[in-house]
Design an enzyme around this catalytic site. Structure first.
Site, PDB file in Angstrom:
ATOM      1  N   LYS A  92       0.830  -1.134  -0.111  1.00  0.00           N
ATOM      2  CA  LYS A  92      -0.088  -0.083   0.098  1.00  0.00           C
ATOM      3  C   LYS A  92       0.698   1.333   0.061  1.00  0.00           C
ATOM      4  O   LYS A  92       0.634   2.039   1.047  1.00  0.00           O
ATOM      5  CB  LYS A  92      -0.894   0.087   1.068  1.00  0.00           C
ATOM      6  CG  LYS A  92      -2.034  -1.240   1.015  1.00  0.00           C
ATOM      7  CD  LYS A  92      -2.882  -1.094   2.266  1.00  0.00           C
ATOM      8  CE  LYS A  92      -3.882  -2.427   2.277  1.00  0.00           C
ATOM      9  NZ  LYS A  92      -3.187  -3.709   2.456  1.00  0.00           N
ATOM     10  N   ARG A  93       1.976   1.272  -0.790  1.00  0.00           N
ATOM     11  CA  ARG A  93       2.854   2.577  -0.987  1.00  0.00           C
ATOM     12  C   ARG A  93       2.164   3.607  -1.659  1.00  0.00           C
ATOM     13  O   ARG A  93       1.181   3.526  -2.522  1.00  0.00           O
ATOM     14  CB  ARG A  93       4.148   2.136  -1.624  1.00  0.00           C
ATOM     15  CG  ARG A  93       4.934   1.018  -0.902  1.00  0.00           C
ATOM     16  CD  ARG A  93       5.457   1.554   0.505  1.00  0.00           C
ATOM     17  NE  ARG A  93       6.452   0.646   0.840  1.00  0.00           N
ATOM     18  CZ  ARG A  93       6.397  -0.108   2.007  1.00  0.00           C
ATOM     19  NH1 ARG A  93       5.120  -0.073   2.536  1.00  0.00           N
ATOM     20  NH2 ARG A  93       7.213  -0.701   2.743  1.00  0.00           N
TER      21      ARG A  93
END
Length: 269
Positions: A92-93
């Site tokens: 979830k960058r």
């Protein structure tokens, strides 16, 4: 260049008749030590691989172990590649400018080239550009958070926000021409009543549906997420497989078999 992620995923889905994504989220509290964690995680991966369309390691659990955890992650990815099993790195960058470029380089190039990465778009759509470029250049993919599986997602994803993100995913997919694109979307399996809507809104996106098993989603409710032929989506189960009955490997295998069979049955109903 390796086979593009979406094509490799579709080929494996059809060849092995599986829409199951196996999450590997090793919690240190479940093990004697990091070596025990490593051994069990690799054993679960190898045992269940024939039942999986892909795997999804959650980076947080590996990062929590420091350098040894990242070394275990490398082993997980290496074994998956040896098994010809696509890897979705669940990180979830999302960030701006050079930081986003660094994240993209870290997880979509080099040792992880050809893998996919979950990406958070909530700093703005231009933050997706480095990830999209890296995925396209290296045969990888990204999965953009559109409608997540957690109960409090509506705090930020309601009021049309998810629809705006879905429209951007669709736009990026259309840039690549016909067929499934390198830009997919995360849509929680915990929102079965919305799946037809999101499928129509993002016709070229592979959908990653987390929430099967421990989060309460049911395979029988998920058929609307798939394209004709039963492709275009994978459904993730993590705790419900890795810890189906403590650390019992046979229980993990049985759980994976059951999830795979239930997903296939849902598409035939």
């Amino acid at each position: 260049m390796p086979t593009p992620f979406a094509a490799a995923l579709e080929e494996r889905t059809l060849r092995l008749k599986t829409r199951l994504c196996i999450g590997l989220d090793p919690r240190l509290t479940a093990y004697r030590d990091a070596d025990h964690l490593r051994q069990h995680t690799l054993e679960v991966l190898e045992l269940t691989a024939p039942l999986a369309a892909c795997i999804k390691p959650q980076l947080a659990f590996y990062e929590a172990l420091g350098v040894p955890g990242l070394e275990i992650l490398e082993e997980v990815c290496s074994l998956a590649r040896a098994l010809e099993l696509p890897v979705i790195l669940d990180a979830k960058r999302g960030d701006i400018g050079s930081t986003a470029e660094a994240y993209a380089a870290a997880w979509l190039t080099g040792r992880h080239a050809g893998s996919a990465l979950t990406v958070n778009p909530f700093l703005g759509f231009r933050t997706l550009d480095p990830f999209t470029a890296a995925a396209r250049a290296h045969g990888g993919a990204l999965f953009v958070l559109v409608k997540t599986s957690n109960p409090d997602q509506a705090d930020l994803q309601g009021s049309g926000v998810s629809e705006k993100v879905a429209a951007e995913v669709a736009r990026l997919g259309a840039e690549e021409g016909p067929g499934l694109s390198s830009v997919g979307a995360v849509v929680g399996a915990t929102h079965p009543e919305e799946l037809a809507h999101w499928r129509a809104a993002m016709p070229q996106a592979t959908l990653l549906l987390p929430g099967l098993g421990a989060q309460g989603a049911q395979a029988a409710d998920l058929a609307a997420a798939f394209l004709p032929g039963g492709v275009g989506a994978v459904v993730s189960a993590s705790r419900g497989i890795q810890y189906a009955d403590g650390l019992n490997l046979e229980a993990s295998l049985r759980a994976a078999q059951q999830f795979r069979d239930e997903l296939n049955a849902a598409l035939l109903a």
